[in-house]
Design a protein around this motif. Structure first.
Motif, PDB file in Angstrom:
ATOM      1  N   LEU A  18     -17.951 -10.796  -4.970  1.00  0.00           N
ATOM      2  CA  LEU A  18     -16.680 -11.437  -5.312  1.00  0.00           C
ATOM      3  C   LEU A  18     -15.992 -12.021  -4.083  1.00  0.00           C
ATOM      4  O   LEU A  18     -15.446 -13.129  -4.137  1.00  0.00           O
ATOM      5  N   LYS A  19     -16.032 -11.294  -2.968  1.00  0.00           N
ATOM      6  CA  LYS A  19     -15.432 -11.809  -1.731  1.00  0.00           C
ATOM      7  C   LYS A  19     -16.153 -13.071  -1.267  1.00  0.00           C
ATOM      8  O   LYS A  19     -15.508 -14.043  -0.836  1.00  0.00           O
ATOM      9  N   ALA A  20     -17.475 -13.089  -1.363  1.00  0.00           N
ATOM     10  CA  ALA A  20     -18.246 -14.268  -0.944  1.00  0.00           C
ATOM     11  C   ALA A  20     -17.935 -15.453  -1.851  1.00  0.00           C
ATOM     12  O   ALA A  20     -17.763 -16.585  -1.369  1.00  0.00           O
ATOM     13  N   ARG A  21     -17.844 -15.216  -3.137  1.00  0.00           N
ATOM     14  CA  ARG A  21     -17.533 -16.307  -4.072  1.00  0.00           C
ATOM     15  C   ARG A  21     -16.129 -16.842  -3.830  1.00  0.00           C
ATOM     16  O   ARG A  21     -15.891 -18.052  -3.894  1.00  0.00           O
ATOM     17  N   ALA A  22     -15.185 -15.945  -3.562  1.00  0.00           N
ATOM     18  CA  ALA A  22     -13.810 -16.368  -3.268  1.00  0.00           C
ATOM     19  C   ALA A  22     -13.782 -17.222  -2.009  1.00  0.00           C
ATOM     20  O   ALA A  22     -13.120 -18.267  -1.975  1.00  0.00           O
ATOM     21  N   ALA A  23     -14.503 -16.802  -0.985  1.00  0.00           N
ATOM     22  CA  ALA A  23     -14.535 -17.562   0.271  1.00  0.00           C
ATOM     23  C   ALA A  23     -15.129 -18.951   0.041  1.00  0.00           C
ATOM     24  O   ALA A  23     -14.603 -19.955   0.549  1.00  0.00           O
ATOM     25  N   ARG A  24     -16.227 -19.029  -0.723  1.00  0.00           N
ATOM     26  CA  ARG A  24     -16.841 -20.333  -1.013  1.00  0.00           C
ATOM     27  C   ARG A  24     -15.892 -21.239  -1.787  1.00  0.00           C
ATOM     28  O   ARG A  24     -15.924 -22.457  -1.640  1.00  0.00           O
ATOM     29  N   LEU A  29      -9.390 -13.276  -2.401  1.00  0.00           N
ATOM     30  CA  LEU A  29     -10.074 -12.467  -3.414  1.00  0.00           C
ATOM     31  C   LEU A  29      -9.190 -12.308  -4.645  1.00  0.00           C
ATOM     32  O   LEU A  29      -9.654 -12.444  -5.779  1.00  0.00           O
ATOM     33  N   SER A  30      -7.905 -12.097  -4.427  1.00  0.00           N
ATOM     34  CA  SER A  30      -6.980 -11.922  -5.541  1.00  0.00           C
ATOM     35  C   SER A  30      -6.901 -13.189  -6.400  1.00  0.00           C
ATOM     36  O   SER A  30      -6.945 -13.122  -7.639  1.00  0.00           O
TER      37      SER A  30
END
Length: 102
Positions: A18-24, A29-30
């Motif tokens: 989830l953190k990687a997808r948020a960064a992309r 993250l929230s």
């Protein structure tokens, strides 16, 4: 009005994804998880869809599905044959059914 939501015991591998997808996506993250939750809440569940279908009245048809499919395919084949006939004949020549349409 909004509500805060806290999720406990998120597995490490899920958190990393989830953190990687948020960064992309260029989001926190929230923000990312909130967007995913909104989309998930908007999609009906299978149970919702089945309940909706069960609430609809039953429609009986006078023709079978196989007959409707056959009729549709026959019409499609006629349309294709007519288009090919028009493409193959010289301009001004009569069609197979005698029409003199260019």
């Amino acid at each position: 009005m909004t509500t805060s939501l806290q999720v406990r015991d998120v597995p490490d591998d899920v958190s990393r994804v989830l953190k990687a997808r948020a960064a992309r996506a260029g989001k926190s993250l929230s923000e990312y998880v909130l967007g995913e939750l909104v989309e998930m809440a908007r999609r009906p569940t299978l149970a919702d869809v089945l309940d909706e279908l069960e609430s609809r009245p039953v429609t009986r048809l006078d023709v079978s599905a196989a007959d409707m499919i056959r009729a549709g395919r026959d019409e499609r084949d006629r349309t294709i044959a007519e288009a090919l006939d028009r493409a193959d004949r010289p301009a001004g020549a009569p069609t197979a059914n005698g029409d003199d349409v260019p």
